[in-house]
Design a protein around this motif. Structure first.
Motif, PDB file in Angstrom:
ATOM      1  N   LYS A   7      -3.264   9.837  -7.524  1.00  0.00           N
ATOM      2  CA  LYS A   7      -2.961  11.309  -7.479  1.00  0.00           C
ATOM      3  C   LYS A   7      -1.892  11.503  -8.507  1.00  0.00           C
ATOM      4  O   LYS A   7      -0.863  10.878  -8.518  1.00  0.00           O
ATOM      5  N   GLU A   8      -1.929  12.724  -9.242  1.00  0.00           N
ATOM      6  CA  GLU A   8      -1.177  13.285 -10.202  1.00  0.00           C
ATOM      7  C   GLU A   8       0.336  13.334  -9.406  1.00  0.00           C
ATOM      8  O   GLU A   8       1.187  13.052  -9.779  1.00  0.00           O
ATOM      9  N   ALA A   9       0.315  14.147  -8.285  1.00  0.00           N
ATOM     10  CA  ALA A   9       1.755  14.280  -7.447  1.00  0.00           C
ATOM     11  C   ALA A   9       2.126  13.098  -7.188  1.00  0.00           C
ATOM     12  O   ALA A   9       3.657  12.881  -7.036  1.00  0.00           O
ATOM     13  N   GLU A  10       1.498  12.034  -6.610  1.00  0.00           N
ATOM     14  CA  GLU A  10       1.935  10.662  -6.304  1.00  0.00           C
ATOM     15  C   GLU A  10       2.683  10.036  -7.353  1.00  0.00           C
ATOM     16  O   GLU A  10       3.621   9.278  -7.312  1.00  0.00           O
ATOM     17  N   MET A  11       2.140   9.995  -8.489  1.00  0.00           N
ATOM     18  CA  MET A  11       2.456   9.259  -9.681  1.00  0.00           C
ATOM     19  C   MET A  11       3.991   9.905 -10.264  1.00  0.00           C
ATOM     20  O   MET A  11       4.806   9.404 -10.432  1.00  0.00           O
ATOM     21  N   LYS A  12       3.973  11.358 -10.247  1.00  0.00           N
ATOM     22  CA  LYS A  12       4.992  12.036 -10.515  1.00  0.00           C
ATOM     23  C   LYS A  12       6.300  11.658  -9.639  1.00  0.00           C
ATOM     24  O   LYS A  12       7.285  11.524 -10.086  1.00  0.00           O
ATOM     25  N   ARG A  13       6.035  11.779  -8.452  1.00  0.00           N
ATOM     26  CA  ARG A  13       6.824  11.213  -7.336  1.00  0.00           C
ATOM     27  C   ARG A  13       7.522  10.067  -7.723  1.00  0.00           C
ATOM     28  O   ARG A  13       8.646   9.581  -7.543  1.00  0.00           O
ATOM     29  N   LEU A  14       6.654   8.934  -7.962  1.00  0.00           N
ATOM     30  CA  LEU A  14       7.095   7.584  -8.261  1.00  0.00           C
ATOM     31  C   LEU A  14       7.818   7.546  -9.452  1.00  0.00           C
ATOM     32  O   LEU A  14       8.675   6.628  -9.516  1.00  0.00           O
ATOM     33  N   TYR A  15       7.370   8.104 -10.380  1.00  0.00           N
ATOM     34  CA  TYR A  15       8.191   8.108 -11.589  1.00  0.00           C
ATOM     35  C   TYR A  15       9.624   8.976 -11.447  1.00  0.00           C
ATOM     36  O   TYR A  15      10.467   8.023 -11.982  1.00  0.00           O
ATOM     37  N   ASN A  41       0.692  -1.249  -0.098  1.00  0.00           N
ATOM     38  CA  ASN A  41      -0.047  -0.015   0.037  1.00  0.00           C
ATOM     39  C   ASN A  41       1.004   1.268  -0.093  1.00  0.00           C
ATOM     40  O   ASN A  41       2.018   1.342   0.706  1.00  0.00           O
ATOM     41  N   ILE A  42       0.694   2.219  -0.684  1.00  0.00           N
ATOM     42  CA  ILE A  42       1.456   3.336  -0.995  1.00  0.00           C
ATOM     43  C   ILE A  42       1.716   4.058   0.316  1.00  0.00           C
ATOM     44  O   ILE A  42       2.735   4.668   0.642  1.00  0.00           O
ATOM     45  N   ARG A  43       0.724   3.988   1.364  1.00  0.00           N
ATOM     46  CA  ARG A  43       1.030   4.488   2.734  1.00  0.00           C
ATOM     47  C   ARG A  43       2.282   4.045   3.565  1.00  0.00           C
ATOM     48  O   ARG A  43       2.734   4.704   4.389  1.00  0.00           O
ATOM     49  N   VAL A  44       2.424   2.621   3.079  1.00  0.00           N
ATOM     50  CA  VAL A  44       3.567   2.065   3.675  1.00  0.00           C
ATOM     51  C   VAL A  44       4.696   1.765   2.900  1.00  0.00           C
ATOM     52  O   VAL A  44       5.812   0.938   2.899  1.00  0.00           O
ATOM     53  N   ALA A  45       4.920   2.869   1.727  1.00  0.00           N
ATOM     54  CA  ALA A  45       6.199   2.793   0.865  1.00  0.00           C
ATOM     55  C   ALA A  45       6.685   4.108   0.841  1.00  0.00           C
ATOM     56  O   ALA A  45       6.571   4.520  -0.286  1.00  0.00           O
ATOM     57  N   PRO A  46       7.350   4.696   1.718  1.00  0.00           N
ATOM     58  CA  PRO A  46       8.012   5.924   1.707  1.00  0.00           C
ATOM     59  C   PRO A  46       8.963   5.772   0.745  1.00  0.00           C
ATOM     60  O   PRO A  46       9.700   4.559   0.390  1.00  0.00           O
ATOM     61  N   ASP A  47       9.566   6.809   0.121  1.00  0.00           N
ATOM     62  CA  ASP A  47      10.949   6.905  -0.585  1.00  0.00           C
ATOM     63  C   ASP A  47      11.884   6.112  -0.180  1.00  0.00           C
ATOM     64  O   ASP A  47      12.615   5.379  -0.905  1.00  0.00           O
ATOM     65  N   VAL A  48      12.157   6.092   1.116  1.00  0.00           N
ATOM     66  CA  VAL A  48      13.333   5.356   1.795  1.00  0.00           C
ATOM     67  C   VAL A  48      13.471   4.055   1.405  1.00  0.00           C
ATOM     68  O   VAL A  48      14.276   3.173   1.025  1.00  0.00           O
ATOM     69  N   ILE A  49      12.082   3.612   1.564  1.00  0.00           N
ATOM     70  CA  ILE A  49      11.750   1.996   1.328  1.00  0.00           C
ATOM     71  C   ILE A  49      11.940   1.694  -0.148  1.00  0.00           C
ATOM     72  O   ILE A  49      12.643   0.498  -0.293  1.00  0.00           O
ATOM     73  N   ILE A  50      11.324   2.436  -0.914  1.00  0.00           N
ATOM     74  CA  ILE A  50      11.314   2.068  -2.335  1.00  0.00           C
ATOM     75  C   ILE A  50      12.885   1.989  -2.958  1.00  0.00           C
ATOM     76  O   ILE A  50      13.045   1.145  -3.573  1.00  0.00           O
ATOM     77  N   ARG A  51      13.589   2.978  -2.483  1.00  0.00           N
ATOM     78  CA  ARG A  51      14.978   3.128  -2.878  1.00  0.00           C
ATOM     79  C   ARG A  51      15.908   2.056  -2.548  1.00  0.00           C
ATOM     80  O   ARG A  51      16.491   1.353  -3.256  1.00  0.00           O
ATOM     81  N   ALA A  52      15.648   1.603  -1.136  1.00  0.00           N
ATOM     82  CA  ALA A  52      16.336   0.359  -0.674  1.00  0.00           C
ATOM     83  C   ALA A  52      15.850  -0.812  -1.374  1.00  0.00           C
ATOM     84  O   ALA A  52      16.873  -1.615  -1.654  1.00  0.00           O
ATOM     85  N   SER A  53      14.709  -0.954  -1.434  1.00  0.00           N
ATOM     86  CA  SER A  53      14.244  -2.287  -2.268  1.00  0.00           C
ATOM     87  C   SER A  53      14.869  -2.382  -3.752  1.00  0.00           C
ATOM     88  O   SER A  53      15.299  -3.309  -4.116  1.00  0.00           O
TER      89      SER A  53
END
Length: 244
Positions: A211-219, A185-197
């Motif tokens: 949400k557009e802002a969330e899409m842009k952040r993840l892209y 779930n995106i709520r438990v996937a902060p940037d630090v977790i995504i990068r580490a994984s």
């Protein structure tokens, strides 16, 4: 490139988990679709999210208490008030036949947390192998015992645990159960977790990204994939970032 998976098809614009939603996802340029499977009373693999029929069809009661023939008489777009006409509940086999005519990836979520559905894993894997779709399918579930069973039955297929509560080093947990990706779930996937994984070679495909802002952040993070109800918007935003 971040891949776009259309959640239950283009669920934000079309009746979820119907062929019209899947076809719309293909039309707008999604890279894959995400869908859900359960078993009918007579043991057929059907595509529907809720264990109950009430929300998405013109019937009530549990999916597991109806035969495939009975399920096929229902209208799976009833909550769209006739906008798309009558849509039937598809079988997994129907979806795989359609997928044979395109190049989309498909994330199949096994809906077996409320009801265990004995034999669901075997039936799903048998169908995937019959249509030689092993390379394009990801199996996911909130039932991680089921994913371990899938991995033992079909080690060649990708499995990815779904989770909605914070996990410590989820990439290690995923590998421990035979998984090769995580679907948080995106709520438990902060940037630090995504990068580490990602740095550990474990793809991350969070849900549900609308949400557009969330899409842009993840892209911009280079996230492996997103699961979204609005694939057309997701594709447009991704293309917009490319052109900058």
């Amino acid at each position: 490139m971040t891949l776009i998976f259309a959640h239950r098809g283009s669920a934000g614009t079309h009746p979820e988990n119907t062929m019209s939603a899947f076809k719309e996802a293909a039309r707008v340029g999604a890279d894959g679709i995400e869908t859900d499977v359960q078993l009918s009373k007579d043991g057929e693999v059907v595509i529907i999210h809720d264990e109950k029929l009430d929300r998405t069809t013109n019937a009530s009661g549990y999916v597991k208490n109806r035969t495939l023939m009975e399920l096929k008489t229902l209208n799976a777009s009833s909550n769209y008030k006739g906008k798309w006409g009558k849509e039937k509940i598809p079988t997994l086999e129907e979806l795989l036949i359609w997928l044979n005519n395109n190049q989309l990836f498909c994330n199949i979520e096994l809906k077996n947390t409320l009801f265990p559905y004995p034999g669901l894993e075997e039936k799903v894997i048998r169908l995937i192998r019959a249509y030689q779709m092993e390379e394009r399918i990801i199996l996911s579930s909130f039932n991680h015992y089921s994913l371990v069973h899938c991995h033992r039955l079909a080690p060649e297929m990708e499995t990815a645990p779904l989770y909605r509560d914070g996990l410590y080093m989820p990439w290690i947990y995923a590998k421990a159960i035979g998984g090769s990706a995580i679907h948080p779930n995106i709520r438990v996937a902060p940037d630090v977790i995504i990068r580490a994984s990602l740095s550990m070679g474990v793809p991350v495909r969070p849900y549900t990204i609308n949400k557009e802002a969330e899409m842009k952040r993840l892209y911009k993070l280079g996230c492996s994939g997103i699961i979204t109800d609005f694939p057309e918007a997701a594709v447009r935003i991704r293309e917009g970032l490319k052109s900058k």
